[in-house]
Design a protein around this motif. Structure first.
Motif, PDB file in Angstrom:
ATOM      1  N   ALA A  80       0.833  -1.203   0.000  1.00  0.00           N
ATOM      2  CA  ALA A  80       0.000   0.000   0.000  1.00  0.00           C
ATOM      3  C   ALA A  80       0.867   1.253   0.000  1.00  0.00           C
ATOM      4  O   ALA A  80       2.048   1.231   0.374  1.00  0.00           O
ATOM      5  CB  ALA A  80      -0.932   0.009   1.212  1.00  0.00           C
ATOM      6  N   VAL A  81       0.238   2.343  -0.427  1.00  0.00           N
ATOM      7  CA  VAL A  81       0.850   3.678  -0.383  1.00  0.00           C
ATOM      8  C   VAL A  81      -0.106   4.596   0.353  1.00  0.00           C
ATOM      9  O   VAL A  81      -1.311   4.619   0.048  1.00  0.00           O
ATOM     10  CB  VAL A  81       1.136   4.231  -1.795  1.00  0.00           C
ATOM     11  CG1 VAL A  81       1.675   5.671  -1.708  1.00  0.00           C
ATOM     12  CG2 VAL A  81       2.109   3.340  -2.551  1.00  0.00           C
ATOM     13  N   ILE A  82       0.405   5.341   1.331  1.00  0.00           N
ATOM     14  CA  ILE A  82      -0.396   6.341   2.031  1.00  0.00           C
ATOM     15  C   ILE A  82       0.216   7.715   1.763  1.00  0.00           C
ATOM     16  O   ILE A  82       1.427   7.902   1.933  1.00  0.00           O
ATOM     17  CB  ILE A  82      -0.450   6.081   3.546  1.00  0.00           C
ATOM     18  CG1 ILE A  82      -1.029   4.681   3.818  1.00  0.00           C
ATOM     19  CG2 ILE A  82      -1.268   7.149   4.251  1.00  0.00           C
ATOM     20  CD1 ILE A  82      -1.047   4.303   5.303  1.00  0.00           C
ATOM     21  N   VAL A  83      -0.624   8.631   1.330  1.00  0.00           N
ATOM     22  CA  VAL A  83      -0.172   9.993   1.023  1.00  0.00           C
ATOM     23  C   VAL A  83      -0.939  10.971   1.899  1.00  0.00           C
ATOM     24  O   VAL A  83      -2.191  10.951   1.932  1.00  0.00           O
ATOM     25  CB  VAL A  83      -0.388  10.344  -0.464  1.00  0.00           C
ATOM     26  CG1 VAL A  83       0.006  11.799  -0.729  1.00  0.00           C
ATOM     27  CG2 VAL A  83       0.406   9.394  -1.349  1.00  0.00           C
ATOM     28  N   GLN A  84      -0.205  11.827   2.605  1.00  0.00           N
ATOM     29  CA  GLN A  84      -0.835  12.873   3.416  1.00  0.00           C
ATOM     30  C   GLN A  84      -0.851  14.174   2.620  1.00  0.00           C
ATOM     31  O   GLN A  84       0.171  14.618   2.098  1.00  0.00           O
ATOM     32  CB  GLN A  84      -0.064  13.077   4.720  1.00  0.00           C
ATOM     33  CG  GLN A  84      -0.735  14.073   5.669  1.00  0.00           C
ATOM     34  CD  GLN A  84       0.009  14.184   6.987  1.00  0.00           C
ATOM     35  OE1 GLN A  84       1.229  14.369   7.004  1.00  0.00           O
ATOM     36  NE2 GLN A  84      -0.718  14.041   8.089  1.00  0.00           N
TER      37      GLN A  84
END
Length: 236
Positions: free
Chosen positions: A151-155
């Motif tokens: 997964a990739v999490i972007v803020q």
């Protein structure tokens, strides 16, 4: 008076005698010479002698000239900075929100599913299909993330977060700054997934929200695969 004899030599023979000018003409020449000398003297007395000028006055004039040039330079620099700032403001890009994929099937919306809350939406696409960031932000997670698989999490700058799950591989690293449209990874079925798809979640203040209305408020209709804001920016 004695009369000159013809046998005496003529002392003036062969010489030219300059006639004496009349008294009136002689007076005029002398008068003109004196008047001309007076005018020259008067003119010379009217002009200041450089060596008679006070050095302090010369310094003040020089300083005034330097001050004037400095003021003109500062004014020009301020005007240039103002123009540059205006151009910077005019060229600033508006916030862009995008679809993460092109040519997908919208499946499994946000809501209850099998007695549990499905906290995102599933976008069905072929294995290895590239997906991109929906908005600018900072990558806070890139790799294995439990049931989300790879997964990739972007803020984002507004504090919201986007989670892209079930990737076959990721293309970014944690701590990386990305722009909307940058590739983040490839669609897969890692983690708790049934079939190849991209799972997209949006979190606001740490809590999941329905991505559909959230993105609609930002000009993106993920159900209809429409990017209203992006189309306006691209057309301008």
């Amino acid at each position: 008076m004695r009369q000159r004899l013809s046998s005496e030599p003529d002392r003036y023979r062969g010489r030219r005698r300059v006639p004496t000018p009349p008294r009136s003409r002689y007076a005029a020449v002398v008068t003109t010479a004196f008047v001309g000398a007076g005018i020259v003297a008067l003119g010379a007395s009217a002009l200041p002698d450089a060596k008679d000028v006070s050095p302090s006055v010369l310094d003040e004039l020089k300083q005034a000239s330097v001050t004037s040039q400095d003021a003109a330079a500062r004014a020009e620099n301020a005007d240039r900075a103002s123009r540059d700032d205006d151009r910077s403001k005019d060229s600033a890009e508006p916030e862009v929100w995008l679809l993460p994929l092109q040519g997908y099937d919208f499946n499994s919306p946000y809501g209850m599913r099998w007695g549990k809350l499905h906290t995102g939406v599933d976008l069905v696409a072929g294995e290895g299909t590239p997906y991109v960031a929906i908005h600018d932000g900072l990558v806070t997670k890139a790799g294995w993330f439990g049931g989300y698989g790879n997964a990739v999490i972007v803020q984002h700058a507004d504090g919201s977060e986007a989670i892209y799950g079930h990737s076959s591989s990721v293309s970014v690293k944690e701590g990386q700054q990305i722009k909307a449209g940058d590739q983040l990874g490839l669609v897969g079925q890692t983690g708790h997934a049934y079939g190849t798809h991209l799972h997209l979640e949006i979190h606001v203040k740490g809590q999941p929200v329905d991505p559909v209305p959230f993105l609609q408020d930002r000009g993106v209709d993920i159900k209809l695969q429409v990017e209203a804001i992006f189309n306006e920016v691209a057309a301008s």
